[in-house]
Design an enzyme around this catalytic site. Sequence first.
Site, short mmCIF file in Angstrom:
data_model
loop_
_atom_site.label_atom_id
_atom_site.label_comp_id
_atom_site.label_asym_id
_atom_site.label_seq_id
_atom_site.Cartn_x
_atom_site.Cartn_y
_atom_site.Cartn_z
CB CYS A 63 6.31 2.82 18.04
SG CYS A 63 6.85 4.08 16.97
CB CYS A 78 9.30 6.06 14.96
SG CYS A 78 8.25 7.33 15.66
CG ASP A 134 -10.76 2.83 -11.29
OD1 ASP A 134 -9.78 3.68 -11.73
OD2 ASP A 134 -10.80 2.48 -10.37
CG ASP A 142 -5.67 7.16 -8.66
OD1 ASP A 142 -6.37 6.92 -9.70
OD2 ASP A 142 -6.36 6.85 -7.60
N1 GUN Z 1 -8.05 5.13 -4.83
C1 GUN Z 1 -8.63 4.31 -3.97
N2 GUN Z 1 -9.34 3.79 -4.52
C2 GUN Z 1 -9.38 3.84 -5.78
C3 GUN Z 1 -10.16 3.17 -6.95
O1 GUN Z 1 -10.98 2.12 -6.84
N3 GUN Z 1 -9.68 3.56 -8.11
C4 GUN Z 1 -8.79 4.47 -8.36
N4 GUN Z 1 -8.53 4.85 -9.69
N5 GUN Z 1 -8.30 5.16 -7.31
C5 GUN Z 1 -8.59 4.76 -5.88
ZN ZN Z 2 6.22 6.32 16.53
#
Ligand code: GUN
Ligand code: ZN
Length: 677
Positions: A277, A279, A127, A90
């Site tokens: 659960c 797990c 963005d 990201d």
């Molecule tokens: N991570 C969580 N929401 C967003 C988003 O709207 N844009 C980006 N680039 N990363 C994110």
């Molecule tokens: Zn669990």
Amino acid sequence: MPRFEIRTRDGLARVGRLTTDHGTVQTPLLMPVVHPGKSAITPTELREQFGFQMVITNSYIIRSHDRFREPALQEGVHGLLGFDGPIMTDSGTFQMYFHELSKDEIDPIEILEFQKAIGSDIGTILDAFSDPDVGRSQVEQDVRVSLERAAISAPRKGNMMLAGTVQGGVFQDLREHSAMSLATMDFDVHPIGGVVPLMERYRYADIVRCTIGAKRHLPPNRPVHLFGCGHPMFFAQATFLGCDFFDSASYAKFAEAGRLMLPSGTVHLNQLTEMPCSCPVCSTHTPDDLLSLPKEKRDLELMRHNLHAAAAEMRAVRQAIHDNKLFELVAQRARNHPSLIEALQSLVPFHQMIERSDAVGKTSSVFYTGPETLVRPEIQRFNRSVLERYPTRKTRNLVLIPDDARRPFSDTLGTVIKAVRGRSSSDVILAFITPLGVVPWELEHVHPVQQCIFPETLDQATLTFIEESLQNFIGSLEFKRVLLFDRPTSLDAVVQSLSLGIDVRSQTATDLIDHLHESADEGGRWIRRKLEAVLAHQWGKEASRIAALDDLDADISRATGKIRHVRQGGALLFTMVPTTGLLTPSFEGGLRLQDAEISPTYVVKVDDDVREFVEDGKSALAKFVYEASDELRAGEEVLVTDQSGHLLGVGRAVLSGPEMIVFDRGVAVNIRHSRKA
Ligand code: GUN
Ligand code: ZN
């Protein structure tokens, strides 16, 4: 070139495969978020102990710290994380929003170049994130900025796959505008952004509208990523909307707050007397065991639970898509929170779009889950087909039989059907009033008629739906008399509300039938009617002409009354698939469909270059599709021709028409029979 292909689907959901330089992954897929420095569970452990195929990390964080940046630039992000599988990065958008950084803090091109430099498999543009509480004009501005950055980033992506995020806040029109613009640019993945605060506030209906708004304009060959959706409560529904990627930082955030994520919701460790659960963490600890651990160790165990729960739900979702049971899973999960029910209801206006994506030719059962059952694509499609394509419209006697859809169908109605068939076909239309709408006798075996299971007591929305279906059907017919098999069923309310006069009512089927003309079935007329209706249901009214061919001969199963094979002068034309009640043509049958001039919807033209492959019975690949109709659904039985319309083979469409045009990977039509094979 997008490196995504679809394997199987349900609604807008698909099971697909994405090929990266670090391996191929199966979607829908959840990527755990890993912090380059303080990841308590390494990416390799995530893969080996939990089955996660891909991870996501943050390029802005890497770039901001020398101790991450330098090794990343030297050994790549794969070296930095010690992981040889696919890694998405990201851009820092969320950090800018969350920490309210100045807008010059990150340069969109620098962060793009940095992601390329560290060898990310999928990078993300910078963005502009819109908080749901800001007004429309701020969101418009964020959309504008995001699109400008998208436009300058896409041409520079180089060999890296690039994600172009759709913003637009809670304004569906802005989401649509964003998606339409991004669709024209060279992206490989489209995240839906700005939804984290909506997820946190359980505003799932808003997420549905934003996602569907975007989805309807995004090219189907690019996976859609729901950014920041890491809670298993929403995986089924988000997948049903067509989301392919998810990421989760919440497994760690929730753990730090002592919270356990489950498909049914969130629970706090302090509230538990039993672990929730099966797990490995829950099976080997009691809540007290965990509470007595030092915080760091406890967090780690809770993280491990959260990852197991999320991975298991993602597996359940993929299995449900394979089984065509995703709608039922969505409906079950929705019962865990009123906001999820709200979200499910907000799908209603989009039922046409969902139907277009859903595959024809399913065999799965359709279980009633609540009033939302009626928007299911199978039921909507069947009703539309009856209205538009049922070929017999004029009759003397309209015989109506309520059937409350307790199965099997033929057991309860066998006597009636048999008796009616001893009467003259030319003066009867026989129709069943069922919870999924009106079913003309001829279509009794077509999916989902036999596969729908409804309870005995019907809800008001279902009764209204049946009433509308019945009124529409009756309105499309010309008839002289109505005969009603007046037996007590859960459909009484609908039958009573009929605004037409009932000429004959009878409590027993045989009495009712006595009012009809007797006949020796004139030359298999009833069977021809069935064939005509099924042909029209599958390929339109033109196809029903085939049922009028002279030397036609159909064999029928004595036990079930189902057509098995249709031959003409000894040559096999069609075989009926018992589980779907649909016909598959032989090559000869394909020629008859062509002679009947069926709609171009059911014709897929391939490039002349691949003519010989298809003639030899090899699959028609999406890459070589020359022409396919916008109206063609996946799963239809289609004719495959060369560019000039010469029939090469017949088979089942794997993709929809629009998908055949945009996909470069995978099979478009599986050929069943071809000119030479
Ligand atoms: N991570 C969580 N929401 C967003 C988003 O709207 N844009 C980006 N680039 N990363 C994110
Ligand atoms: Zn669990």
